[in-house]
Design a protein around this motif. Structure first.
Motif, mmCIF file in Angstrom:
data_model
loop_
_atom_site.group_PDB
_atom_site.id
_atom_site.type_symbol
_atom_site.label_atom_id
_atom_site.label_comp_id
_atom_site.label_asym_id
_atom_site.label_seq_id
_atom_site.Cartn_x
_atom_site.Cartn_y
_atom_site.Cartn_z
ATOM 1 N N ASN A 167 39.473 44.279 36.675
ATOM 2 C CA ASN A 167 39.111 44.221 38.084
ATOM 3 C C ASN A 167 38.901 42.767 38.511
ATOM 4 O O ASN A 167 37.893 42.141 38.174
ATOM 5 C CB ASN A 167 37.825 45.042 38.286
ATOM 6 C CG ASN A 167 37.595 45.391 39.713
ATOM 7 O OD1 ASN A 167 37.683 44.532 40.580
ATOM 8 N ND2 ASN A 167 37.299 46.652 39.974
ATOM 9 N N GLU A 168 39.860 42.240 39.273
ATOM 10 C CA GLU A 168 39.823 40.824 39.637
ATOM 11 C C GLU A 168 38.625 40.507 40.529
ATOM 12 O O GLU A 168 37.950 39.496 40.363
ATOM 13 C CB GLU A 168 41.129 40.447 40.354
ATOM 14 C CG GLU A 168 41.470 38.988 40.240
ATOM 15 C CD GLU A 168 42.832 38.688 40.831
ATOM 16 O OE1 GLU A 168 43.411 39.563 41.507
ATOM 17 O OE2 GLU A 168 43.320 37.575 40.611
ATOM 18 N N ALA A 169 38.362 41.400 41.489
ATOM 19 C CA ALA A 169 37.233 41.176 42.397
ATOM 20 C C ALA A 169 35.922 41.176 41.627
ATOM 21 O O ALA A 169 34.993 40.438 41.957
ATOM 22 C CB ALA A 169 37.226 42.259 43.476
ATOM 23 N N ALA A 170 35.849 42.008 40.575
ATOM 24 C CA ALA A 170 34.619 42.078 39.789
ATOM 25 C C ALA A 170 34.390 40.802 39.004
ATOM 26 O O ALA A 170 33.260 40.340 38.869
ATOM 27 C CB ALA A 170 34.679 43.273 38.836
ATOM 28 N N LEU A 207 41.865 50.039 44.808
ATOM 29 C CA LEU A 207 42.912 49.690 43.848
ATOM 30 C C LEU A 207 43.325 48.229 44.016
ATOM 31 O O LEU A 207 43.757 47.579 43.072
ATOM 32 C CB LEU A 207 44.115 50.616 44.042
ATOM 33 C CG LEU A 207 45.238 50.520 43.018
ATOM 34 C CD1 LEU A 207 44.715 50.817 41.619
ATOM 35 C CD2 LEU A 207 46.355 51.488 43.357
ATOM 36 N N GLU A 208 43.157 47.714 45.247
ATOM 37 C CA GLU A 208 43.555 46.322 45.493
ATOM 38 C C GLU A 208 42.691 45.331 44.711
ATOM 39 O O GLU A 208 43.074 44.176 44.569
ATOM 40 C CB GLU A 208 43.481 46.011 46.990
ATOM 41 C CG GLU A 208 42.066 46.185 47.526
ATOM 42 C CD GLU A 208 41.963 45.801 48.997
ATOM 43 O OE1 GLU A 208 42.953 46.002 49.708
ATOM 44 O OE2 GLU A 208 40.888 45.309 49.388
ATOM 45 N N ASN A 209 41.540 45.791 44.190
ATOM 46 C CA ASN A 209 40.697 44.899 43.399
ATOM 47 C C ASN A 209 41.307 44.583 42.043
ATOM 48 O O ASN A 209 40.908 43.637 41.379
ATOM 49 C CB ASN A 209 39.325 45.549 43.153
ATOM 50 C CG ASN A 209 38.489 45.566 44.413
ATOM 51 O OD1 ASN A 209 38.792 44.854 45.355
ATOM 52 N ND2 ASN A 209 37.449 46.386 44.418
ATOM 53 N N ILE A 210 42.233 45.427 41.582
ATOM 54 C CA ILE A 210 42.787 45.258 40.242
ATOM 55 C C ILE A 210 43.806 44.123 40.233
ATOM 56 O O ILE A 210 44.632 44.014 41.124
ATOM 57 C CB ILE A 210 43.463 46.563 39.775
ATOM 58 C CG1 ILE A 210 42.457 47.706 39.746
ATOM 59 C CG2 ILE A 210 44.134 46.384 38.423
ATOM 60 C CD1 ILE A 210 41.633 47.782 38.515
ATOM 61 N N ASP A 211 43.719 43.299 39.209
ATOM 62 C CA ASP A 211 44.668 42.209 39.011
ATOM 63 C C ASP A 211 46.080 42.791 38.864
ATOM 64 O O ASP A 211 46.305 43.636 37.994
ATOM 65 C CB ASP A 211 44.242 41.475 37.727
ATOM 66 C CG ASP A 211 45.073 40.227 37.477
ATOM 67 O OD1 ASP A 211 46.185 40.141 38.023
ATOM 68 O OD2 ASP A 211 44.594 39.360 36.730
ATOM 69 N N ASP A 225 35.142 49.726 42.508
ATOM 70 C CA ASP A 225 34.377 48.851 43.391
ATOM 71 C C ASP A 225 33.959 47.601 42.626
ATOM 72 O O ASP A 225 33.566 47.673 41.460
ATOM 73 C CB ASP A 225 33.140 49.615 43.885
ATOM 74 C CG ASP A 225 32.270 48.740 44.758
ATOM 75 O OD1 ASP A 225 32.629 48.569 45.929
ATOM 76 O OD2 ASP A 225 31.247 48.232 44.262
ATOM 77 N N ALA A 226 34.072 46.440 43.293
ATOM 78 C CA ALA A 226 33.859 45.179 42.588
ATOM 79 C C ALA A 226 32.499 45.119 41.898
ATOM 80 O O ALA A 226 32.403 44.801 40.713
ATOM 81 C CB ALA A 226 34.016 44.020 43.570
ATOM 82 N N GLU A 227 31.435 45.462 42.626
ATOM 83 C CA GLU A 227 30.099 45.348 42.044
ATOM 84 C C GLU A 227 29.893 46.329 40.904
ATOM 85 O O GLU A 227 29.298 46.014 39.873
ATOM 86 C CB GLU A 227 29.036 45.595 43.122
ATOM 87 C CG GLU A 227 28.643 44.331 43.836
ATOM 88 C CD GLU A 227 27.640 44.606 44.946
ATOM 89 O OE1 GLU A 227 26.696 45.374 44.700
ATOM 90 O OE2 GLU A 227 27.832 44.065 46.047
ATOM 91 N N VAL A 228 30.398 47.556 41.121
ATOM 92 C CA VAL A 228 30.255 48.587 40.096
ATOM 93 C C VAL A 228 30.991 48.169 38.830
ATOM 94 O O VAL A 228 30.452 48.225 37.720
ATOM 95 C CB VAL A 228 30.802 49.930 40.613
ATOM 96 C CG1 VAL A 228 30.847 50.955 39.495
ATOM 97 C CG2 VAL A 228 29.952 50.431 41.761
ATOM 98 N N ALA A 229 32.234 47.713 38.991
ATOM 99 C CA ALA A 229 33.039 47.331 37.832
ATOM 100 C C ALA A 229 32.395 46.158 37.096
ATOM 101 O O ALA A 229 32.408 46.099 35.869
ATOM 102 C CB ALA A 229 34.456 46.979 38.259
ATOM 103 N N ALA A 230 31.813 45.226 37.862
ATOM 104 C CA ALA A 230 31.161 44.074 37.231
ATOM 105 C C ALA A 230 29.971 44.538 36.397
ATOM 106 O O ALA A 230 29.794 44.124 35.247
ATOM 107 C CB ALA A 230 30.716 43.082 38.303
ATOM 108 N N GLN A 231 29.152 45.433 36.970
ATOM 109 C CA GLN A 231 27.981 45.934 36.253
ATOM 110 C C GLN A 231 28.409 46.700 35.001
ATOM 111 O O GLN A 231 27.818 46.573 33.930
ATOM 112 C CB GLN A 231 27.177 46.857 37.183
ATOM 113 C CG GLN A 231 25.844 47.283 36.582
ATOM 114 C CD GLN A 231 25.093 48.244 37.477
ATOM 115 O OE1 GLN A 231 25.286 48.258 38.684
ATOM 116 N NE2 GLN A 231 24.245 49.069 36.894
#
Lengths: 268, 359
Positions: free
Chosen positions: B305-308, B114-118, B288-294
């Protein structure tokens, strides 16, 4: 039969063009590498590859066919027996009452049938999925089969049945050797109509699918928000070709068995 | 009679074979593992590869089903008879579902990602503290337009640009009361959650003067219409604009400066869920950053997702049309639940606008 004159031929050709043009339009664009139904760019088979790569889509397609085959088969069995029951009802009033009840089911909108099934299933506690879709398809197909079989049964003269029983046929013999062979065309018509109804039903199915089970019509409808891809065109093209092959196959099979019957008839 | 029996046997055999084929396919597509979860999502709204990846990583089998509208989804869940473990409704649907106790609270300790979310996308009025929902994708309402069909130099920096007389019979609007009335309110500088009757009246009167420019008020067909260049300008959601641009590269999108709506599709756990653990695992996986980016790359919508975003193509992330800059973000508003009565008023005004069009 007299030969068709020219205007009739043109008219016939026109009707067929109107009927088939949309299908060919759709199939044509399934080969478009551009990705839309406008502007043909290049020939490609990638959309067909996408169909076969998408296991979920294939499962949904197979499920649609299974539901159609099973529901039309079961509803034909129930519908034929029901129609025979209706015809042999002694009381004229009850007979027409039962018939009207049957017709009401055909006329009533699919949306209402679907919604009432949804309420019924949740009340009884049937989980939405394969069983709920199958049951509702059987239910809306039965009246169709009854309607298709009835005229043939009405034609069947009661003296034929009397003659059979005079000659010592049991009730079972009368059913399997007199009635059913006589109404066979009606049975097939009912079966195929039920099959097509089940294959393309959306409204009822929409209400009773769930838990990961979907049919093709419901699945395609869900794609509306983000746009329908050409994968669906490719899939439709495949279905069209398979249907065409089945029809041609059925025709050839019929011709051949007729020929065999004729030559046999000639020998005896 | 014989042939009828023969045909029946063939039919049943074919159905049996097909059933067997389906079970084989289902088994091959999923690793035999511990438990299953059912996911209920919009059509074409996830990268299918990610479902396979989730199954491999967690040994949880995913049963995936799609829906076409929030209403259809809510009916399926509310009626019972289904047990979806994760669903992705829009924010207004979440408020309704919350009111009718159709949601389970989400245990944040099981969602470390959850911390990945802006933080900008968390703790919003439709779900304070994200007790029941986690944002999946987000977007805005704006103007999609096709410069090749318009006069040179036509821009849409302001909502008032829609009123340009040069756009006669060129504009299509989404058939949705809150978007259209909201646009009217925004163009006057009012909040799109306004409940002031005078402001709503003023907005409706202003919208009526847009009449001559409006070509049609339609639903999802808007995407196809823009793609085929049958319309030049459309009031629509950024997601649909992305779908249009995916096919027709001439199309551009703009969020006017006066402000606009900020919408969300969110992951929730319905009250009828049977595998709550699995549902949490799935939500965490999607964050997950990679998953959300894909996934964002596949779907083409904006990810919260900020990390994504750090892993994605910078060109996409810097695209101000879909990832508006900070200062514009301040003017974006999330729809508040105005209550049934007020929604009725919005619909009434929208209807009045549509009726006026016919004259």
């Amino acid at each position: 039969m007299s030969k068709l004159n020219n205007p009739s031929k043109i008219y016939l050709a026109f009707v067929f063009i109107v009927l088939y043009a949309p299908i060919f339009y759709l199939i044509f664009y399934s080969f478009n590498s551009g990705g839309t139904m406008s502007g043909f760019e290049d020939f490609t088979l990638e959309h067909y590859a996408a169909v076969f790569n998408d296991t979920r889509l294939i499962i949904i397609l197979l499920n649609t066919v299974i539901i159609a085959l099973l529901s039309s088969f079961i509803s034909t069995v129930i519908g034929v027996l029901g129609a025979i029951g209706i015809v042999f009802l002694r009381n004229r009033k009850t007979r027409s009452a039962v018939l009207s009840l049957n017709n009401i089911l055909i006329v009533s909108p699919d949306v209402i049938i679907g919604a009432s099934f949804l309420i019924l299933f949740t009340l009884v506690g049937v989980k939405l999925g394969f069983a709920s879709v199958l049951i509702s398809h059987i239910a809306f197909s039965i009246p169709i089969v009854v309607i298709m079989v009835l005229p043939k049964l009405m034609e069947l003269s009661s003296s034929l049945i009397d003659a059979a029983s005079d000659l010592g046929a049991s009730k079972r013999d009368i059913l399997t050797r007199v009635i059913i062979p006589y109404i066979k065309p009606g049975i097939f018509a009912g079966f195929f109509l039920a099959l097509t109804y089940s294959l393309d039903d959306f409204a009822v199915t929409f209400f009773v699918t769930g838990n990961g089970f979907a049919t093709l019509s419901v699945e395609i409808y869900s794609m509306a928000r983000t746009g329908i891809t050409l994968t669906i065109n490719a899939l439709s093209a495949l279905i069209f070709i398979i249907t065409l092959a089945l029809v041609v196959g059925y025709y050839v099979f019929n011709q051949r068995s007729r020929q065999i019957a004729e030559t046999r008839g000639g020998q005896s | 009679m014989k042939d009828i029996i023969r045909i029946s046997i063939v039919l049943l055999a074919v159905s049996g074979l097909l059933l067997y084929a389906v079970s084989l396919l289902e088994r091959s597509s999923a690793t035999t593992g511990s438990g299953t979860i059912s996911v209920f999502n919009w059509g074409e709204y996830i990268d299918p590869e990610l479902i396979e990846q989730f199954e491999e990583e967690t040994n949880i089998q995913v049963v995936y089903e799609t829906f076409a509208s929030n209403e259809a989804m809510m009916t399926k869940i509310e009626q019972g008879g289904t047990s979806y473990d994760v669903a992705m409704p829009s924010e207004y649907a979440i408020e309704k579902m919350k009111e009718s106790d159709m949601l389970l609270p989400i245990d944040h300790s099981k969602i470390p990602n959850l911390e990945n979310i802006d933080p900008y996308f968390l703790d919003l009025p439709f779900d304070p503290g994200n007790e029941y929902s986690i944002p999946y994708f987000w977007g805005t309402v704006g103007i999609a337009f096709n410069p090749t069909l318009l006069e040179d130099g036509q821009t849409f920096e302001s909502w008032d640009d829609l009123w340009d007389p040069a756009l006669s019979q060129e504009v299509v609007l989404v058939d949705s009361a809150r978007e259209v009335i909201g646009m009217g309110l925004n163009s006057l500088g009012y909040s799109l959650n306004s409940t002031d009757m005078d402001k709503l009246r003023e907005a409706t009167e202003k919208l009526k003067t847009l009449g001559p420019n409006v070509k049609a008020i339609i639903g999802d067909e808007i995407v196809e219409m823009m793609r085929r260049e049958e319309a030049a300008v459309a009031l629509t959601w950024s997601g649909q604009a992305a779908d249009m641009m995916w096919i027709n590269e001439d199309i551009d999108f703009s969020v006017p400066q006066e402000g606009s709506n900020l919408w969300f599709d969110n992951m929730i756990i319905p009250a009828t869920a049977t595998n709550v653990e699995g549902a949490h695992a799935f939500i965490n996986f999607m964050l997950d950053a990679e998953v959300a980016a894909q996934n964002a790359d596949y779907v083409g919508y904006s990810t919260p997702n900020e990390a994504a975003t750090e892993l994605m193509d910078p060109e996409v992330i810097e695209d101000e049309r879909f990832y508006p800059p900070e200062e514009l973000r301040g003017r974006l508003e999330v729809y508040e639940n105005l209550g049934l009565e007020m929604l009725g008023v919005y619909n009434e005004f929208f209807l009045e606008f549509k009726m006026d069009m016919e004259n």
